[in-house]
Structures are given as C-alpha cells and as structure tokens.
Design a protein around this motif. Structure first.
Motif, short mmCIF file in Angstrom:
data_model
loop_
_atom_site.label_atom_id
_atom_site.label_comp_id
_atom_site.label_asym_id
_atom_site.label_seq_id
_atom_site.Cartn_x
_atom_site.Cartn_y
_atom_site.Cartn_z
N ILE A 1 0.83 -1.21 0.00
CA ILE A 1 0.00 0.00 0.00
C ILE A 1 0.86 1.26 0.00
O ILE A 1 1.84 1.36 0.73
N GLY A 2 0.46 2.23 -0.82
CA GLY A 2 0.99 3.59 -0.73
C GLY A 2 -0.10 4.47 -0.18
O GLY A 2 -1.21 4.49 -0.72
N TYR A 3 0.18 5.20 0.89
CA TYR A 3 -0.87 5.92 1.62
C TYR A 3 -0.50 7.38 1.81
O TYR A 3 0.57 7.70 2.34
N LEU A 4 -1.38 8.27 1.38
CA LEU A 4 -1.25 9.70 1.67
C LEU A 4 -2.41 10.09 2.57
O LEU A 4 -3.55 10.20 2.11
N ARG B 1 2.78 16.96 -3.44
CA ARG B 1 3.55 16.13 -4.38
C ARG B 1 4.58 15.27 -3.65
O ARG B 1 4.81 14.11 -4.00
N VAL B 2 5.22 15.86 -2.63
CA VAL B 2 6.18 15.09 -1.84
C VAL B 2 5.46 13.93 -1.16
O VAL B 2 5.97 12.79 -1.13
N GLY B 3 4.26 14.19 -0.62
CA GLY B 3 3.49 13.13 0.03
C GLY B 3 3.12 12.01 -0.93
O GLY B 3 3.20 10.83 -0.59
N ILE B 4 2.74 12.39 -2.15
CA ILE B 4 2.41 11.37 -3.16
C ILE B 4 3.66 10.60 -3.57
O ILE B 4 3.62 9.36 -3.73
N ALA B 5 4.77 11.29 -3.73
CA ALA B 5 6.04 10.62 -4.07
C ALA B 5 6.41 9.61 -2.99
O ALA B 5 6.85 8.49 -3.30
N ALA B 6 6.24 10.00 -1.72
CA ALA B 6 6.56 9.10 -0.61
C ALA B 6 5.63 7.88 -0.61
O ALA B 6 6.05 6.77 -0.29
N ALA B 7 4.37 8.10 -1.00
CA ALA B 7 3.42 6.99 -1.05
C ALA B 7 3.72 6.02 -2.19
O ALA B 7 3.40 4.83 -2.10
N VAL C 1 -1.29 13.18 -12.34
CA VAL C 1 -0.47 12.17 -11.66
C VAL C 1 -1.35 10.98 -11.24
O VAL C 1 -0.98 9.82 -11.45
N ILE C 2 -2.51 11.27 -10.66
CA ILE C 2 -3.41 10.20 -10.20
C ILE C 2 -3.90 9.37 -11.38
O ILE C 2 -3.96 8.14 -11.31
N LYS C 3 -4.27 10.04 -12.48
CA LYS C 3 -4.74 9.31 -13.66
C LYS C 3 -3.68 8.34 -14.17
O LYS C 3 -3.99 7.21 -14.57
N ALA C 4 -2.43 8.79 -14.15
CA ALA C 4 -1.34 7.95 -14.66
C ALA C 4 -1.15 6.70 -13.82
O ALA C 4 -0.66 5.67 -14.31
N LEU C 5 -1.54 6.75 -12.55
CA LEU C 5 -1.36 5.60 -11.66
C LEU C 5 -2.24 4.42 -12.04
O LEU C 5 -1.90 3.27 -11.75
N SER C 6 -3.38 4.67 -12.67
CA SER C 6 -4.36 3.62 -12.91
C SER C 6 -3.91 2.58 -13.92
O SER C 6 -4.56 1.55 -14.08
N VAL C 7 -2.81 2.84 -14.60
CA VAL C 7 -2.34 1.91 -15.62
C VAL C 7 -2.06 0.54 -15.01
O VAL C 7 -2.44 -0.49 -15.56
N ASN C 8 -1.39 0.52 -13.84
CA ASN C 8 -1.05 -0.77 -13.25
C ASN C 8 -1.26 -0.82 -11.74
O ASN C 8 -0.68 -1.66 -11.07
N LYS C 9 -2.09 0.11 -11.23
CA LYS C 9 -2.33 0.12 -9.78
C LYS C 9 -3.81 0.25 -9.49
O LYS C 9 -4.62 0.60 -10.36
#
Length: 301
Positions: free
Chosen positions: A77-80, A139-145, A173-181
């Motif tokens: 899990i990546g959590y923000l 953005r830092v929080g999302i990068a850490a997640a 950024v969030i849209k790009a995540l849906s490819v494999n997550k």
C-alpha cells in the motif's frame, strides 16, 4: 481484486463510525470514496492501511489479510493521509531517501529520482520541506506513497487546499497511476472525482449508500434532466406544459424556461416543432445533465 472489504465495522464508544460495509476494487480502477464530514471515509481508509484495527470484518489487500499480516499488507500500500506528515527541516530529496530506506529499497537513489520526476518535483528537490508551497508538499506526500511501487494507492484528500493549476497537475499524476495500480481516493471537490473516476462509492453515517459506475449512478439516482429553452418572443407557460413527457416547467422569465423531463431528446424535438408551428424563434436550447453533486446530495440528504 486488489482490495476486498467484507462486513467491516468500527466503533468509537457508543458511536458507530463504520457500519458493516463491503466493497471490492480491482486492479486498474480509480475509485472515488465520497461522503459528508464524519461519514467514516478516513476511518475506513485507516483500517484498510492497517493504521486502525477493525472491530469486525475482514480486509484483503492484494490477497493479504490486513488483520493477520499487517506488515505484508502495508508493503503493498501507498498511503497519503489527509494530514500529510512531513519533516519540515528535511530537504525533499533527503526525505524521500529516508522513506525509501524505511521500505528497505535497494535502489534508493534511482527510485528517489524516478519519483521526483514522476510527480514534478525536479525544480524543488533541493529545498527544505518548510520552503515548499502546499501543492509541492502534496507532491512530496504522493512521491513518498509511491516510492516503493505499491500495488494499491490510497489518497485521502490529495488536492485539498491546492490552486486550480496544482489540482490539474495532481489529477494527471493520479490518472497515470491507474495503468497498473488500484487507486482509492477521497475528495470534497466533486468535480475532481468526475474528472478522474469512472466509479464512486458514497458512504453516509457509516454505511455505503451508493456504489456504481458514475454514469449509471447519476442516471439511476437522478433519472430526470433539465432542458433550458430561450425564445426571442414572449411565450406563455401553458404552451410548454402541453408538450408530451414534460414533468415540470419553471419560468425564469417570459423568454426563458427550464423543463424537467425524463426524455430530453424527445422534448427538444417537440420544442423545435412547437417553434415552427407557432412561428417562434428559439435563441438557445440546451440540456443540463445531472452532476455528481446532484447525485451526492440525493443519496446523503
């Protein structure tokens, strides 16, 4: 599926914060998790991530039971969280190195630079956290997640407090995540949910009141539409009330009318025919579709 929640409950004393909820989210889905303040959104997210222990029910993350092996589940899990916890005196690159080390990554430097580029922090990576704007802190929080390449990403109010330009950047950024997550995120900005999600889950007073594809949900909860017509001439209200399939007519002024109907296309055609028959000129004709806000208010009021 990547997330499976079954009959989940959580109590705070006499208050039932989450009441026997169940849902599943598959890989590749971006699901909006909505609800009024105090509805149970953050509590549910904290239970999925293992930061709160459920009173009842089961949670599977990528097939791992959170209650039985919380460390293994957290590694997926990546959590923000809503209150993005950052060390104000650390530099951006230094902080991400630290987070990567916590996850025991072998390629710390490479992965840090990858995340900095992914979320658009290249020009800010040399700064201390205290020097960043709210948008860059998010953005830092999302990068850490994301730094440990999790299967599941959970974002609690990721665009809270951002300006319109920052919101669009985080949205991409969030849209790009849906490819494999698998992505589950909450937001009070309903336009963001409409822009990003195909599916929404709405929770109210601890219970799920809606879970469906966005287009189906809007159609089923609010099946009517509003056709707005503007005439050049003055028109009597009664003339429009005689049109078949009209449920209600509201006169904005003697030129402009709002017509509620379940058959918008048919009513538009009838309006055009009415104009020809009565020698009227239509200045404007449009159909207002139901927004997610309309649907949200309908199921939570």
């Amino acid at each position: 599926m990547s997330i499976k929640v079954h009959q989940l409950s959580k109590n705070y004393g006499a208050q039932k914060a989450v009441n026997n909820i169940s849902f599943e989210i598959n890989k590749g889905e971006i699901v909006g998790f909505l609800g009024p303040n105090g509805a149970g959104k953050s509590t549910t997210m904290k239970m999925i991530t293992g930061y709160l222990v459920a009173d009842e029910g089961t949670i599977l993350v990528d097939g791992i039971d959170v209650a039985k092996d919380v460390v293994a589940a957290k590694s997926k899990i990546g959590y923000l969280p809503e209150a993005n916890p950052l060390y104000a005196d650390m530099y951006v690159r230094e902080y991400l190195h630290f987070v990567a080390g916590v996850h025991q990554l072998k390629n710390i430097k490479q992965q840090t630079e990858k995340m900095i580029a992914t979320v658009g922090l290249t020009n800010e990576a040399h700064k201390k956290m205290s020097q960043l704007s709210k948008g860059y802190k998010q953005r830092v929080g999302i990068a850490a997640a994301l730094i440990h390449e999790p299967e599941v990403v959970i974002l609690d109010e990721p665009t809270s407090g951002l300006d319109p330009n920052q919101i669009i950047e985080i949205r991409n950024v969030i849209k790009a995540l849906s490819v494999n997550k698998t992505v589950l995120f909450s937001s009070h900005i309903l336009q963001e949910v409409e822009a990003i999600c195909d599916r929404v889950i709405i929770i109210n007073k601890g219970s799920i009141v809606a879970d469906d594809q966005l287009q189906h949900l809007q159609k089923n909860i609010q099946p009517t539409q509003v056709v707005q017509v503007q005439f050049e001439e003055l028109v009597e209200l009664t003339m429009l009330q005689t049109i078949p399939q009209v449920l209600h007519v509201e006169m904005v002024n003697p030129h402009i009318f709002k017509i509620e109907t379940a058959a918008a296309d048919a009513v538009r055609k009838q309006l055009l025919q009415l104009a020809v028959t009565n020698n009227l000129n239509i200045v404007a004709l449009q159909t207002d579709t139901n927004s997610l806000e309309d649907t949200f208010r309908a199921v939570t009021k």
